[in-house]
Design a protein around this motif. Structure first.
Motif, mmCIF file in Angstrom:
data_model
loop_
_atom_site.group_PDB
_atom_site.id
_atom_site.type_symbol
_atom_site.label_atom_id
_atom_site.label_comp_id
_atom_site.label_asym_id
_atom_site.label_seq_id
_atom_site.Cartn_x
_atom_site.Cartn_y
_atom_site.Cartn_z
ATOM 1 N N GLU A 68 45.662 42.707 33.217
ATOM 2 C CA GLU A 68 44.298 43.161 33.502
ATOM 3 C C GLU A 68 44.002 43.102 34.994
ATOM 4 N N LEU A 69 44.380 42.020 35.633
ATOM 5 C CA LEU A 69 44.122 41.870 37.065
ATOM 6 C C LEU A 69 44.868 42.929 37.871
ATOM 7 N N GLU A 70 46.097 43.191 37.494
ATOM 8 C CA GLU A 70 46.883 44.192 38.218
ATOM 9 C C GLU A 70 46.267 45.585 38.078
ATOM 10 N N GLU A 71 45.839 45.934 36.863
ATOM 11 C CA GLU A 71 45.229 47.250 36.644
ATOM 12 C C GLU A 71 43.921 47.382 37.413
ATOM 13 N N LEU A 72 43.078 46.364 37.351
ATOM 14 C CA LEU A 72 41.786 46.420 38.030
ATOM 15 C C LEU A 72 41.947 46.434 39.544
ATOM 16 N N THR A 73 42.939 45.734 40.048
ATOM 17 C CA THR A 73 43.177 45.718 41.493
ATOM 18 C C THR A 73 43.488 47.118 41.995
ATOM 19 N N ARG A 74 44.221 47.879 41.206
ATOM 20 C CA ARG A 74 44.561 49.256 41.602
ATOM 21 C C ARG A 74 43.352 50.186 41.532
ATOM 22 N N GLU A 94 34.213 48.939 38.227
ATOM 23 C CA GLU A 94 35.507 48.273 38.262
ATOM 24 C C GLU A 94 35.403 46.896 38.913
ATOM 25 N N VAL A 95 34.567 46.779 39.943
ATOM 26 C CA VAL A 95 34.371 45.474 40.574
ATOM 27 C C VAL A 95 33.723 44.510 39.587
ATOM 28 N N MET A 96 32.751 45.006 38.817
ATOM 29 C CA MET A 96 32.094 44.171 37.815
ATOM 30 C C MET A 96 33.111 43.695 36.771
ATOM 31 N N GLU A 97 33.982 44.589 36.331
ATOM 32 C CA GLU A 97 34.999 44.221 35.352
ATOM 33 C C GLU A 97 35.992 43.230 35.948
ATOM 34 N N LEU A 98 36.314 43.413 37.226
ATOM 35 C CA LEU A 98 37.225 42.490 37.891
ATOM 36 C C LEU A 98 36.609 41.098 37.989
ATOM 37 N N ARG A 99 35.332 41.036 38.343
ATOM 38 C CA ARG A 99 34.656 39.737 38.435
ATOM 39 C C ARG A 99 34.672 39.016 37.089
#
Length: 260
Positions: A68-74, A94-99
């Motif tokens: 998940e972290l790798e996908e969101l980082t991209r 995407e930033v909200m999902e990453l947080r």
């Protein structure tokens, strides 16, 4: 009535677990729905320690969190500063999902105590996000430094994991560059404080003495090579002179010295 309620709760948790496992195979949920389901189960760890094994061995949380972290980082536009857009666009989502994902990983690293060989890779993903978030996404950066503190405190995460993942190198670079206003130096020093405390605590266990000495040498060699001790001394001097106006670091300076 109590027995019935327990049985209903167990069935409920089992159903949520099956929903999560089905999503992991078929990807039928939105990312936020998946994260929420994971978080819901995760917060039950405070009451049911058996869920640790469920997360590690059945839901494969570390592997899934890394993905998940790798996908969101991209997906995140790291060049766009926080608050730059008044309209909530894709990158804001995407930033909200990453947080939210970082928050879930934070709970995991803070509370869970089962060992896995995948910790170094997971922490490596956190380091990549931290480096990308610097300057433009300060809140994300701050949440990542919180994760490093949790990881350095968690006995299930070995100190070698912190070295191999690049976490120690990252924290070291931020500590000695002196930019207290832009970099959460206190968080990074607490990271090293936790490592130093763990090295000292392991000294009391005779059967771990050989490994402790080997690990301490790795840590010390890395820090000595990068000038960590000199950086700490200069940082202490600046604080004593009132340049930064806070003696918090001075009062805890003995915790940051590794060769003890």
């Amino acid at each position: 009535m109590g027995v019935r309620r327990i049985a209903e709760q167990e069935l409920y948790f089992q159903e949520i677990k099956e929903i999560i496992q089905y999503h992991q195979e078929h990807r039928n949920l939105t990312r936020l729905a998946y994260q929420s389901a994971m978080q819901f189960l995760m917060f039950r760890i405070f009451y049911e320690r058996s869920l640790e094994e469920v997360f590690m061995n059945e839901l494969h949380f570390v592997r899934e969190a890394r993905r998940e972290l790798e996908e969101l980082t991209r997906c995140v536009d790291w060049k766009r500063k926080e608050g730059e857009n008044e309209i909530r666009g894709k990158d804001t989502k995407e930033v909200m999902e990453l947080r939210k994902c970082i928050e879930t990983v934070g709970v995991f690293l803070y509370e869970y105590r089962l060992r896995t060989e995948e910790y170094a890779v997971l922490i490596g993903c956190i380091i990549q996000i931290l480096q990308a978030a610097k300057d433009n996404h300060r809140e994300v950066e701050g949440r990542c430094t919180e994760l490093l503190k949790h990881a350095s405190r968690n006995a299930a995460v070995e100190i070698d994991d912190l070295l191999e993942s690049g976490a120690a190198h990252m924290a070291l670079g931020e500590t000695i560059r002196f930019d207290l206003l832009k970099s959460p130096v206190e968080d990074y020093l607490l990271f090293f404080e936790n490592i130093c405390k763990r090295l000292k605590e392991n000294k009391e266990k005779e059967n771990e003495e050989t490994k402790r000495k080997e690990t301490k040498r790795k840590v010390f060699d890395r820090l000595e090579e990068e000038g960590y001790e000199d950086g700490i001394i200069r940082l202490r001097y600046c604080i004593l002179k009132g340049i930064f106006g806070d003696d918090f670091l001075v009062r805890r300076i003995e915790y940051y010295i590794v060769h003890c």
